[in-house]
Design a protein around this motif. Structure first.
Motif, short mmCIF file in Angstrom:
data_model
loop_
_atom_site.label_atom_id
_atom_site.label_comp_id
_atom_site.label_asym_id
_atom_site.label_seq_id
_atom_site.Cartn_x
_atom_site.Cartn_y
_atom_site.Cartn_z
N THR A 79 -6.20 0.60 3.75
CA THR A 79 -5.39 -0.50 4.27
C THR A 79 -6.17 -1.41 5.22
O THR A 79 -5.98 -2.63 5.21
CB THR A 79 -4.14 0.06 4.99
N ALA B 203 0.82 -1.21 0.00
CA ALA B 203 0.00 0.00 0.00
C ALA B 203 0.86 1.26 0.00
O ALA B 203 0.46 2.29 -0.56
CB ALA B 203 -0.94 -0.01 1.21
N GLY C 36 0.34 -4.95 -2.75
CA GLY C 36 -0.90 -4.23 -2.59
C GLY C 36 -1.46 -3.92 -3.96
O GLY C 36 -0.97 -4.44 -4.97
N SER D 242 -4.02 -3.01 0.80
CA SER D 242 -2.86 -3.76 1.25
C SER D 242 -3.18 -5.24 1.40
O SER D 242 -4.00 -5.62 2.25
CB SER D 242 -2.37 -3.22 2.60
#
Length: 304
Positions: A121, A12, A163, A150
């Motif tokens: 995330t 991410a 990610g 993520s």
């Protein structure tokens, strides 16, 4: 969403870096809703942007719908503002922006022609009955939203560094160019591991979310330190203003074997706070750590 709008990234962090580089020119401002994930401000600066922190999450947690989110964010907009970054469920407070709050941000972004950088995330750790809302699914927000996700967090494989970034229509080509310039392709072995993780049954992911929620309930029921109410994620933010010195509290906890993250890492206004990860260890060890935290807090509170 169409496959051509999805870019696989090296985690991410890489996804956010690509999004910021795709939309920023040197000197452009990014409104960073805070408390924020610590690396967000560094990524903005690395992309040539200027950070303008906008405190909202502690205020939302304390005042709920009594807090004027639109006024707070719009009041920070200047002619140089280019984008809004936010993380929800929020690291470190655990506050989750619901559809009503996200609609406010989407309308504001459209009115001022701003990009939205959504750090999703912790989308797999939304503890509410409604589930995780992505701002890209609200109104026309998808046309101006970069959504970072993520695999490391969702599938408990952070060292794998995979990610993905969901880009607005027409923006993927620019994102791909920046991906090539900031690490190239994701290693094949990491992609295969992530592909296998995608096969994880929905029921297993739900169990992991429920275990995280149970860890939060344990922390909430035993913490004697004022702390933020959590609707998702893996953290709560400890309010140490009555204790005196947040930095000293973190150091004292470290001396007794308890690791907390200093509040100043999450925003310029957060020096008297500290982040607790309630999933960092098995429940019994977390309970023991909280017992030590409570003892330290009680000793310091008595001094003040």
């Amino acid at each position: 969403m169409p496959a051509e709008q999805v870019l696989v990234t090296g985690g991410a962090t890489h996804a956010l870096s690509i999004a910021l580089r795709a939309v920023l020119r040197d000197g452009d401002e990014v409104l960073v809703l805070s408390p924020h994930w610590p690396n967000a401000t560094a990524l903005v600066r690395a992309a040539g942007g200027v950070v303008r922190e906008v405190p909202v999450f502690l205020e939302l947690g304390a005042a709920g719908f009594g807090f004027d989110l639109m006024g707070a964010v719009e009041g920070a907009v200047t002619p140089r503002t280019r984008a809004i970054y936010f993380n929800s469920p929020n690291n470190p407070t655990g506050y989750r922006l619901d559809r009503r709050r996200l609609t406010v941000l989407a309308e504001l972004a459209e009115r001022h022609d701003l990009w939205l950088i959504a750090d999703n995330t912790y989308d797999g750790y939304d503890f509410t009955r409604e589930g995780f809302p992505d701002i890209a699914g609200i109104g026309a927000a998808a046309e101006r939203t970069f959504s970072a996700h993520s695999c490391g967090t969702t599938y408990a494989m952070p060292g794998n560094r995979v990610g993905y970034l969901v880009c607005p229509p027409g923006a993927a080509a620019t994102a791909v160019d920046w991906a090539r310039c900031t690490g190239g392709g994701v290693p094949t072995v990491a992609q295969f591991a992530a592909y296998e993780a995608l096969r994880t049954p929905r029921a297993e992911l739900d169990r992991r979310r429920d275990r995280a929620a149970a860890a939060w309930w344990l922390a909430d029921s035993t913490l004697q330190v004022p702390h933020t109410e959590v609707s998702g994620g893996l953290y709560t933010f400890l309010d140490l203003r009555a204790w005196g010195d947040g930095e000293r509290f973190v150091r004292r906890c470290a001396q007794l074997g308890v690791g907390l993250a200093p509040g100043r890492n999450f925003g310029a206004h957060c020096g008297s706070w500290a982040r607790l990860c309630f999933t960092a260890a098995p429940p019994q060890r977390v309970a023991e750590a909280i017992e030590r935290i409570n003892k330290i807090y009680g000793e310091g509170a008595d001094e003040h």
